[in-house]
Structures are given as structure tokens and as C-alpha cells.
Enzyme design. Structure first.
Site, PDB file in Angstrom:
ATOM      1  N   CYS A 142       0.664  -1.213  -0.249  1.00 37.65           N
ATOM      2  CA  CYS A 142       0.072   0.403  -0.066  1.00 37.65           C
ATOM      3  C   CYS A 142       0.540   0.860  -0.455  1.00 37.65           C
ATOM      4  O   CYS A 142       1.327   2.035   1.340  1.00 37.65           O
ATOM      5  CB  CYS A 142      -1.116  -0.196   1.515  1.00 37.65           C
ATOM      6  SG  CYS A 142      -2.440   1.538   1.280  1.00 37.65           S
ATOM      7  N   CYS A 145      -0.606   4.055   2.448  1.00 35.01           N
ATOM      8  CA  CYS A 145      -0.297   4.073   3.502  1.00 35.01           C
ATOM      9  C   CYS A 145       1.042   4.435   4.525  1.00 35.01           C
ATOM     10  O   CYS A 145       1.797   5.023   4.624  1.00 35.01           O
ATOM     11  CB  CYS A 145      -0.344   2.597   3.827  1.00 35.01           C
ATOM     12  SG  CYS A 145      -2.181   1.782   3.549  1.00 35.01           S
ATOM     13  N   ASP A 146       2.132   3.776   3.320  1.00 31.79           N
ATOM     14  CA  ASP A 146       4.048   3.588   3.603  1.00 31.79           C
ATOM     15  C   ASP A 146       4.929   4.461   2.556  1.00 31.79           C
ATOM     16  O   ASP A 146       5.659   4.551   3.414  1.00 31.79           O
ATOM     17  CB  ASP A 146       4.331   2.043   3.672  1.00 31.79           C
ATOM     18  CG  ASP A 146       3.035   0.922   4.198  1.00 31.79           C
ATOM     19  OD1 ASP A 146       2.635   2.217   5.600  1.00 31.79           O
ATOM     20  OD2 ASP A 146       2.848  -0.156   4.273  1.00 31.79           O
TER      21      ASP A 146
END
Ligand code: NAP
Length: 321
Positions: A142, A145-146
């Protein structure tokens, strides 16, 4: 109104929610506050995909960020406060051909007037040994997300579809270099997304390559790449690896009883309805586009409100006796 059990007949719940990511748990909060006393089958990964991420920095309301598992825990507590019941088991199969619907868990039958499917989608992984060990330690599925953690770093994105193009493009906001590792010599992605990536000077495709091993002790420091044409192997240093080779919607247990698209995602009829009246779907199981915790939570709210309205129209208004 919950029907009392007669003989061996299982209790009929007003609403069963299958799945426990942000979609399922938000649906549980709203349904519980509507006095529907939902029964939530959380599955074997309670909290869903967020429980395998580390810090969630983009969920509104948490300016310092929050750990994925903690976010899911407090969502569950919020739902339980209003009367939802949670079971940490997998639904094996359902029968939607008659109402109340039938749901089987470990051979035991449950029944409900309405059903919310919030079983999510699982990111496809490469399936290499030790992959789980590196999740959150340099290997991610992701970028949203990261990606933030890779400012000024060099990273690989694996895949050749629209997801890989989108992730690679997004990651150039942070990374100094993004190398797309693709197993063939042409991308599957739409032309426009390919072009955007190929025009980006920070992105370099590595054609005919696939990752056959991860390198690093605590965190990823590199990967072993194999040329899919010559078979030649090479160790390359890298700071992070984003796998973007597709998702698998968790719809197998529906066994063809709900209309799905060609990739197996639930086909929606309106915001959260399905082709079966009284069955609603929300979150990633019906979303090929956004796949965010906050969008899943939003559709969870919609599904609970739609289920409540539908139950009301059937004369079923409360889970309280
Ligand atoms: P996808 O189209 O199925 O592409 C998956 C890619 O990963 C393919 O290039 C495939 O290689 C590669 N791959 C699969 N398994 C692999 C493995 N084990 N090792 C190495 N590579 C592997 O999946 P997606 O990109 O997630 O897209 C899914 C759907 O969502 C598509 O319909 C897509 O158009 C849509 N989508 C749209 C957008 C958008 O419009 N903004 C964004 C994302 C996704 P091969 O090409 O060799 O098979």
C-alpha cells in the site's frame, strides 16, 4: 425484534455483518446505534488489512497517526458499547435463496433478516518465503499507507497493471528513484497510465525481471532479481519494495449467490445494495478504485443505514427483545 428460537431452529438476528475491517466495524457502530444488535463475524484476521499495516497517518481525527491494530480495536469497542456482538470466526458458506438468510460458521447455522458483506480484499503477495517477516519492514502492498516513509529513498514497485503504475507515480512524491520490476517486456496497464509513468524521469522500468528473494536482516536492504528470459540472477540494493500485483476480493464463500464483476468484486446495485434484496456490501469487497480505510468506513455507514431502512420496510426495527 429478534425471533425466539423454536426447537432446534437458530435465533434469527436482524442483521449479520461479515467482516471486520473499517467497513464492517463502522457498519456495526451504525447498526448497533440503530438498535439492531448486529452479530459481527470478524473472521480469522479481526480488523482486516489494517492490522497488517503499521502506522495509519491518513485516518482523520488522529493528527499524530495511529497504529492500524489500535484503530480497529477502538472501532470495535465503539460498536460493542452500543450492543454489537463479535465472533472471531470465518463464515464458511451462506444460503441467500430464502429469507431469513442462512449463514454457517464452523458447521453451526445462524440466520438473519439482513446481511452486510464487508469481507474486504486481500492484496496479492509474491508468495516468497519470509515475505510475512518483511511486511512493515520494507515490503508493503500500500503506497498510500507507507509511501511517506520512503522520502529520498530508492524503491521497487512490482507489477505491470494500473495499480503498479498508480503506485509508482504516487511514490515519486517521496522516493528519489522508483524502479518498476515487471515480469514481461510490456505493461498491461492502460496506455495513459503507462505513458505517465514512462514520462516520469524518476521512474525506471526493469523489464523481464521478477523478485526471487528478499535481502536484509531486520529490514529490507535489497532483493534478488531473476531475468525471466535468460534466467540470470542479480542482487540489487533497495530501501523498500511495493508489491502491486492485484487484489483478491474475499467473495469465494458466496459461491455465486451474489452478482460479482469479472474480477470477483461484488457488483453494487445503488450505493450498497446487491442483486439480492436485503444483502448489502461495503468496503474493499465492492471497491476496485479507492480502497482506503476512510472510504471503507464511509460505505460501512451507508450499508448500515441502507440495511436499517430496508429492515424497517419489512417491519423489523429492533434487535432488542
Ligand atoms: P492487474 O491488472 O491484474 O495487474 C496485475 C499485474 O501484476 C500484471 O502486470 C501482472 O503481470 C502482474 N503480476 C501478477 N501476478 C504476479 C506475480 N506473481 N509476480 C509478478 N507479477 C505479477 O491488477 P491491478 O493493476 O491491481 O488492477 C486490477 C483492476 O483494477 C484492473 O481492472 C485495473 O484497470 C483497475 N485499476 C484501475 C485504476 C485506475 O483506473 N485508476 C487503478 C488501479 C487499478 P502480467 O501483466 O504479466 O500478467
Amino acid at each position: 425484534m429478534t425471533a425466539a428460537p423454536t426447537g432446534d431452529q437458530p435465533t434469527v438476528h436482524p442483521l449479520i455483518i461479515i467482516g471486520s475491517g473499517p467497513a464492517g466495524l463502522t457498519a456495526a457502530i451504525y447498526a448497533a446505534r440503530a438498535n439492531l444488535a448486529p452479530l459481527v463475524f470478524e473472521g480469522i484476521q479481526p480488523g482486516g488489512q489494517l492490522t497488517i499495516t503499521t502506522e495509519v497517518e491518513n485516518f482523520p481525527g488522529f493528527p499524530e497517526g495511529i497504529m492500524g491494530p489500535e484503530l480497529m480495536d477502538i472501532m470495535r469497542q465503539q460498536a460493542q458499547r452500543f450492543g454489537s456482538t463479535h465472533a472471531y470466526e470465518m463464515v464458511d458458506k451462506v444460503d441467500l435463496s430464502e429469507r431469513p438468510f442462512r449463514v454457517w460458521v464452523d458447521g453451526k447455522e445462524f440466520r438473519s433478516h439482513a446481511l452486510i458483506i464487508a469481507t474486504g480484499a486481500s492484496a496479492r503477495w509474491l508468495g516468497l518465503a519470509e515475505e510475512t517477516r518483511y511486511q512493515g519492514r520494507g515490503v508493503s502492498t500500500c503506497a498510500t499507507c507507507d509511501g511517506f516513509f520512503y522520502r529520498g529513498k530508492e524503491i521497487f514497485v512490482v507489477g505491470g497493471g494500473d495499480s503498479a503504475m498508480e503506485e509508482a507515480h504516487f511514490l515519486t512524491r517521496f522516493a528519489s528513484k522508483v524502479k518498476i520490476v515487471h515480469r514481461r517486456d510490456s505493461f498491461r496497464a492502460s496506455k495513459i497510465m503507462q505513458q505517465r509513468v514512462l514520462d516520469n524521469p524518476k521512474i525506471e522500468p526493469l523489464w523481464n525481471k521478477h523478485i526471487v528473494g528478499y535481502l536484509g536482516d531486520e529490514v529490507i536492504t535489497g532483493a534478488t532479481l531473476e531475468d525471466t528470459v535468460t534466467g540470470e540472477r542479480q542482487d540489487m540494493p533497495i530501501d523498500g519494495i511495493f508489491i502491486a500485483i492485484g487484489h483478491i476480493p474475499n467473495t469465494g464463500f458466496l459461491d455465486g449467490q451474489i452478482a460479482l464483476d469479472e474480477h470477483g468484486y461484488v457488483l453494487l446495485n445503488g450505493p450498497t445494495g446487491t442483486n439480492v434484496e436485503g444483502v448489502f456490501a461495503c468496503g474493499d469487497v465492492a471497491d476496485t478504485r479507492y480502497r482506503q480505510a476512510i472510504t471503507a468506513a464511509g460505505t460501512g455507514c451507508q450499508a448500515a443505514m441502507d440495511a436499517e431502512k430496508w429492515l424497517e420496510a419489512q417491519g423489523i426495527e429492533s434487535g432488542a427483545d
